[in-house]
Design an enzyme around this catalytic site. Structure first.
Site, PDB file in Angstrom:
ATOM      1  N   ARG A  69       0.837  -1.192   0.000  1.00 49.31           N
ATOM      2  CA  ARG A  69       0.000   0.000   0.000  1.00 49.31           C
ATOM      3  C   ARG A  69       0.875   1.247   0.000  1.00 49.31           C
ATOM      4  NH1 ARG A  69      -1.877   0.785   4.315  1.00 49.31           N
ATOM      5  NH2 ARG A  69      -1.202  -1.040   5.475  1.00 49.31           N
ATOM      6  N   TYR A 197      -1.444  -3.467  -6.776  1.00 50.39           N
ATOM      7  CA  TYR A 197      -1.297  -4.161  -5.495  1.00 50.39           C
ATOM      8  C   TYR A 197      -2.591  -4.166  -4.679  1.00 50.39           C
ATOM      9  CZ  TYR A 197      -0.235  -5.162  -0.686  1.00 50.39           C
ATOM     10  OH  TYR A 197      -0.281  -5.698   0.581  1.00 50.39           O
ATOM     11  N   LYS A 206      -9.810  -2.376   1.324  1.00 55.75           N
ATOM     12  CA  LYS A 206      -9.531  -1.264   2.231  1.00 55.75           C
ATOM     13  C   LYS A 206     -10.273   0.012   1.810  1.00 55.75           C
ATOM     14  CE  LYS A 206      -7.316  -3.855   4.916  1.00 55.75           C
ATOM     15  NZ  LYS A 206      -5.947  -4.248   4.972  1.00 55.75           N
ATOM     16  N   HIS A 226     -10.818  -2.676  11.094  1.00 57.23           N
ATOM     17  CA  HIS A 226      -9.715  -3.521  10.613  1.00 57.23           C
ATOM     18  C   HIS A 226      -9.512  -4.650  11.624  1.00 57.23           C
ATOM     19  CE1 HIS A 226      -5.203  -3.636   9.183  1.00 57.23           C
ATOM     20  NE2 HIS A 226      -5.951  -4.451   8.466  1.00 57.23           N
ATOM     21  N   SER A 248      -1.662  -3.761  10.237  1.00 56.36           N
ATOM     22  CA  SER A 248      -1.259  -4.588   9.101  1.00 56.36           C
ATOM     23  C   SER A 248      -0.017  -5.417   9.432  1.00 56.36           C
ATOM     24  CB  SER A 248      -0.958  -3.688   7.902  1.00 56.36           C
ATOM     25  OG  SER A 248      -2.115  -2.942   7.582  1.00 56.36           O
ATOM     26  N   ALA A 249      -0.083  -6.681   9.058  1.00 56.62           N
ATOM     27  CA  ALA A 249       1.017  -7.626   9.284  1.00 56.62           C
ATOM     28  C   ALA A 249       1.380  -7.760  10.761  1.00 56.62           C
ATOM     29  CB  ALA A 249       2.245  -7.259   8.439  1.00 56.62           C
ATOM     30  N   CYS A 250       0.360  -7.725  11.630  1.00 58.22           N
ATOM     31  CA  CYS A 250       0.591  -7.889  13.071  1.00 58.22           C
ATOM     32  C   CYS A 250      -0.191  -9.054  13.663  1.00 58.22           C
ATOM     33  CB  CYS A 250       0.275  -6.591  13.803  1.00 58.22           C
ATOM     34  SG  CYS A 250       1.494  -5.307  13.458  1.00 58.22           S
ATOM     35  N   GLY A 251      -0.663  -9.984  12.830  1.00 55.01           N
ATOM     36  CA  GLY A 251      -1.152 -11.234  13.375  1.00 55.01           C
ATOM     37  C   GLY A 251      -2.638 -11.546  13.290  1.00 55.01           C
ATOM     38  N   ASP A 275      -9.586  -9.981   8.396  1.00 53.62           N
ATOM     39  CA  ASP A 275      -9.048  -8.633   8.145  1.00 53.62           C
ATOM     40  C   ASP A 275     -10.042  -7.502   8.432  1.00 53.62           C
ATOM     41  OD1 ASP A 275      -6.723  -7.149   7.217  1.00 53.62           O
ATOM     42  OD2 ASP A 275      -7.869  -6.635   5.428  1.00 53.62           O
ATOM     43  N   ARG A 364       2.194 -11.994  -0.781  1.00 54.81           N
ATOM     44  CA  ARG A 364       0.827 -12.304  -0.344  1.00 54.81           C
ATOM     45  C   ARG A 364       0.274 -13.531  -1.061  1.00 54.81           C
ATOM     46  NH1 ARG A 364      -1.747  -8.879   3.769  1.00 54.81           N
ATOM     47  NH2 ARG A 364      -0.087  -7.409   4.208  1.00 54.81           N
TER      48      ARG A 364
HETATM   49  P1  GTP Z   1      -2.659  -7.815   7.189  1.00 52.26           P
HETATM   50  O1  GTP Z   1      -3.122  -8.836   6.199  1.00 52.26           O
HETATM   51  O2  GTP Z   1      -1.528  -6.982   6.658  1.00 52.26           O
HETATM   52  O3  GTP Z   1      -3.744  -6.947   7.740  1.00 52.26           O
HETATM   53  O4  GTP Z   1      -1.920  -8.591   8.390  1.00 52.26           O
HETATM   54  P2  GTP Z   1      -2.379  -9.561   9.573  1.00 52.26           P
HETATM   55  O5  GTP Z   1      -2.690  -8.759  10.784  1.00 52.26           O
HETATM   56  O6  GTP Z   1      -3.400 -10.536   9.130  1.00 52.26           O
HETATM   57  O7  GTP Z   1      -1.000 -10.310   9.919  1.00 52.26           O
HETATM   58  P3  GTP Z   1      -0.600 -11.856   9.780  1.00 52.26           P
HETATM   59  O8  GTP Z   1      -1.436 -12.752  10.637  1.00 52.26           O
HETATM   60  O9  GTP Z   1      -0.518 -12.185   8.350  1.00 52.26           O
HETATM   61  O10 GTP Z   1       0.867 -11.837  10.416  1.00 52.26           O
HETATM   62  C1  GTP Z   1       1.904 -11.039   9.904  1.00 52.26           C
HETATM   63  C2  GTP Z   1       3.242 -11.609  10.311  1.00 52.26           C
HETATM   64  O11 GTP Z   1       3.345 -11.713  11.734  1.00 52.26           O
HETATM   65  C3  GTP Z   1       3.494 -12.996   9.742  1.00 52.26           C
HETATM   66  O12 GTP Z   1       4.805 -13.077   9.280  1.00 52.26           O
HETATM   67  C4  GTP Z   1       3.274 -13.906  10.930  1.00 52.26           C
HETATM   68  O13 GTP Z   1       4.035 -15.088  10.844  1.00 52.26           O
HETATM   69  C5  GTP Z   1       3.695 -13.034  12.121  1.00 52.26           C
HETATM   70  N1  GTP Z   1       2.957 -13.385  13.356  1.00 52.26           N
HETATM   71  C6  GTP Z   1       1.627 -13.600  13.465  1.00 52.26           C
HETATM   72  N2  GTP Z   1       1.284 -13.945  14.719  1.00 52.26           N
HETATM   73  C7  GTP Z   1       2.428 -13.947  15.439  1.00 52.26           C
HETATM   74  C8  GTP Z   1       2.734 -14.233  16.813  1.00 52.26           C
HETATM   75  O14 GTP Z   1       1.875 -14.564  17.625  1.00 52.26           O
HETATM   76  N3  GTP Z   1       4.041 -14.117  17.184  1.00 52.26           N
HETATM   77  C9  GTP Z   1       5.011 -13.755  16.302  1.00 52.26           C
HETATM   78  N4  GTP Z   1       6.268 -13.676  16.754  1.00 52.26           N
HETATM   79  N5  GTP Z   1       4.772 -13.496  14.995  1.00 52.26           N
HETATM   80  C10 GTP Z   1       3.495 -13.586  14.570  1.00 52.26           C
HETATM   81  C1  SPV Z   2      -3.111  -4.613   5.070  1.00 49.89           C
HETATM   82  O1  SPV Z   2      -2.144  -3.955   4.627  1.00 49.89           O
HETATM   83  O2  SPV Z   2      -3.640  -4.355   6.175  1.00 49.89           O
HETATM   84  C2  SPV Z   2      -3.661  -5.740   4.296  1.00 49.89           C
HETATM   85  C3  SPV Z   2      -3.195  -5.941   2.936  1.00 49.89           C
HETATM   86  O3  SPV Z   2      -4.532  -6.440   4.790  1.00 49.89           O
HETATM   87  S1  SPV Z   2      -4.007  -4.844   1.830  1.00 49.89           S
HETATM   88  O4  SPV Z   2      -5.234  -5.459   1.381  1.00 49.89           O
HETATM   89  O5  SPV Z   2      -3.107  -4.628   0.719  1.00 49.89           O
HETATM   90  O6  SPV Z   2      -4.299  -3.592   2.507  1.00 49.89           O
HETATM   91 MN    MN Z   3      -5.233  -5.652   6.741  1.00 51.69          MN
END
Ligand code: GTP
Ligand code: SPV
Ligand code: MN
Length: 580
Positions: A69, A197, A206, A226, A248-251, A275, A364
């Site tokens: 993004r 993307y 989003k 979110h 985002s990308a926090c689990g 999500d 992704r």
């Molecule tokens: P978006 O799709 O971007 O909104 O992200 P999301 O919140 O769904 O994040 P996602 O579950 O894909 O996790 C993102 C990253 O964090 C990945 O590389 C996971 O492996 C890592 N991760 C998820 N949960 C944990 C956890 O409990 N501990 C640790 N150390 N890493 C984690």
């Molecule tokens: C995020 O960035 O929080 C995602 C991926 O879930 S995207 O759909 O590209 O925003």
């Molecule tokens: Mn997201």
């Protein structure tokens, strides 16, 4: 191609502006999906992955500048700048249209224009909302097919409703200098150009389901968040649904698909969404959630049998991979994959560690929710699921304990407003910098955060049955950079405490920042965490928190006079308690 004249005339108008060679109205059929895939295989947009190990899986390598993004190029165009707030980039609507329309002029010459009617949410749910995305990208079409209820059924509902969100998208020339994502909430419209993307191009996600929907939700009395939605089934068969907002990308995907550890027999986790959650109060005052999506656009790196088995399994067939590496037997590969080795990196070069990671850190997968063995049977329920707890979280090496509970709804809103997290590769920009990300909505709230917090606060006037509010942090580290908490499946131990708190079955230690668990109340059967680490995870450092609350106070004040007084008083009383 439609009986709805508002839709037909908009499509005609976009076609006149962008001048495509052909117009294709998407039906949403499987044969249409396959046609799009074949077209992209023929022109090199996709390649086929190993058909024995990964049947019907494809790889897309994006332009190397187009991998995430672009918050700095994303605008909310309200007539008054204050309505977009300091949390959004703003342009006046007329200026916004003018700037982006120049880029759309004749941009589809030589291309086909696809018209994608879609429904966010179960097709028969009163909570669902529809949109139409116009795009010149077959990659967008196939992703929308996997992620949303798209095609004829959606078109029928649109023709019945008479209202839809307009999303106009073109990949343009993919030049970051000519990339813009614009939202016109008053017109229920989105214009996006220059990126293919996910969050920039799949406009149902989003752009519609968060930015436009949050704006509508405020006017109509609901919330677009979110958040993942998961059902936590205890051994006695009872299911508690939770809605969790992590940046985002926090689990979120990982928690939504959690597999319980062997030492917690009888537990199961059901995914409703990973999500986005749309939350409504029903006539009894119960908060209910639907997932507007029907597929996942998930982070690939880190996914494996141990961290997220459901996701790992679901991406072995009928999946699209974007920007992963490839092994020499043509299987997808990413950092954290347990087997194989990268032969080719995400840009298609022979893998060389000197070039960085093999898979892009924001690579992704896209899959239909049908692929998920843990997909909840209630995910398609028009009335949604009842929410027992709202959980905020962030990625914080320090400070934030493993879990704590708000003392009231108002305190919960303060906790949400104060969420901070390290930035990730989901956005183009610096990674690992702590920033405020209120309710995990910093990039996604379609209006002024101060008004958004007022809206959140107003829910306590409308219901006395609101869920309890919590904050979690799976990402605390020691001085050597090792995680203090194992995370992933083990996070269920924390969710168990949360459920017990909701049920009033367990006590807690009161601190100025909230209720923390007694370490003895976290089930640590077979868990490899030292007593010292557990103590650190379940306590607060007063000095650090004094600083944190001061910083939250400064952040809140940066919203000026729109800041709700209730939130200011919450912050001040916690600050005073910490300082006393
Ligand atoms: P978006 O799709 O971007 O909104 O992200 P999301 O919140 O769904 O994040 P996602 O579950 O894909 O996790 C993102 C990253 O964090 C990945 O590389 C996971 O492996 C890592 N991760 C998820 N949960 C944990 C956890 O409990 N501990 C640790 N150390 N890493 C984690
Ligand atoms: C995020 O960035 O929080 C995602 C991926 O879930 S995207 O759909 O590209 O925003
Ligand atoms: Mn997201």
């Amino acid at each position: 191609m439609t009986t709805l004249s508002a839709l037909q005339s908009w499509v005609d108008q976009v076609a006149a502006q962008t001048q495509p060679d052909a117009i294709h109205w998407c039906t949403g059929s499987n044969s249409e999906y396959q046609q799009m895939i074949d077209k992209m295989l023929a022109d090199g947009t996709l390649t086929t992955l190993n058909p024995e190990k990964y049947p019907n899986c494809y790889l897309h390598r994006s332009d190397p500048s187009d991998v995430a993004r672009v918050e700095h190029l994303t605008f909310v165009c309200t007539s008054e700048q204050d309505d977009a707030g300091p949390n959004n980039h703003w342009m006046a609507p007329a200026a916004g249209h003018q700037r982006i329309d120049e880029l759309f002029d004749a941009c589809m010459q030589g291309r086909t224009m696809y018209v994608i009617p879609y429904c966010m949410g179960p097709i028969d749910s009163p909570y669902s909302r529809c949109g139409v995305e116009i795009t010149d990208s077959p990659y967008v079409v196939v992703n929308m097919k996997l992620m949303t209820r798209m095609g004829n059924d959606a078109l029928q509902r649109i023709e019945k409703d008479g209202v839809f969100v307009k999303g106009q998208h073109s990949t343009g020339d993919l030049d970051p200098e000519r990339r813009l994502i614009m939202h016109f909430p008053d017109e229920l419209s989105i214009k996006s150009i220059g990126s293919g993307y996910g969050g920039n191009a799949l406009l149902g996600k989003k752009c519609h389901a968060l930015r436009i929907a949050s704006f509508q939700a405020r006017q109509e009395g609901w919330l677009a968040e979110h958040m993942l939605i998961a059902g936590l089934e205890s051994p006695d068969g009872e299911i508690h649904y939770v809605a969790c907002a992590f940046p985002s990308a926090c689990g979120k995907t990982n928690l939504a698909m959690l597999i319980p550890p062997d030492s917690l027999p009888g537990w199961k986790v059901w995914t409703v969404g990973d999500d986005i959650a749309w939350l409504h109060l029903d006539e009894t005052g119960q908060l209910r959630a639907i997932n507007p999506e029907s597929g996942y656009f998930g982070v690939v790196p880190g996914t494996n049998e141990l961290t997220n088995k459901n996701a790992n399994d679901m991406i072995t067939h009928d999946a699209i991979f974007t920007n992963v590496a490839v092994t020499d037997d043509n299987s997808p590969w990413w950092e954290g994959k347990q087997d194989g080795a990268p032969a080719t990196d995400w840009q298609g070069r022979a893998f060389d560690a000197a070039n960085g990671k093999a898979a892009h850190p924001n690579s992704r997968f896209t899959v239909s929710a049908k692929n998920n063995a843990g997909y909840s049977t209630l995910a398609d329920a028009p009335e949604g699921v009842p929410i027992s707890a709202i959980v905020f979280g962030g990625r914080r090496k320090e400070l934030a304990p493993l879990v704590y509970e708000a003392k009231s709804w108002e305190h919960g809103v303060l906790i949400g407003a104060g969420v901070a997290s390290e930035t990730t590769a989901a956005n183009i920009g610096e990674v690992g910098v702590v920033r405020r990300d209120p309710m995990a909505m910093k990039p996604f709230c379609g209006y002024n955060f101060a008004d958004y917090w007022s809206h959140w606060l107003s829910f306590s006037e409308r219901s006395d049955k609101l869920p309890k509010v919590f904050h979690v942090n799976w990402f605390r580290q020691n001085s050597s950079g090792e995680f203090l908490w194992p995370g992933f499946g083990e996070n269920l131990r924390v969710m168990q405490w949360i459920i017990e708190r909701c049920e009033g079955r367990v006590g807690a230690n009161e601190t100025p920042v909230g209720y923390l668990p007694d370490p003895a109340d976290i089930d640590t059967t077979d868990l490899d965490v030292s007593a010292e680490n557990l103590a650190a995870l379940t306590s607060i450092d007063k000095g650090q928190w004094q600083e944190e609350m001061r910083s939250v106070g400064e952040y809140l004040e940066s919203f000026g006079e729109r800041l709700p007084e209730v939130l200011r008083r919450q912050q001040q009383s916690i600050q005073a308690e910490l300082d006393s």
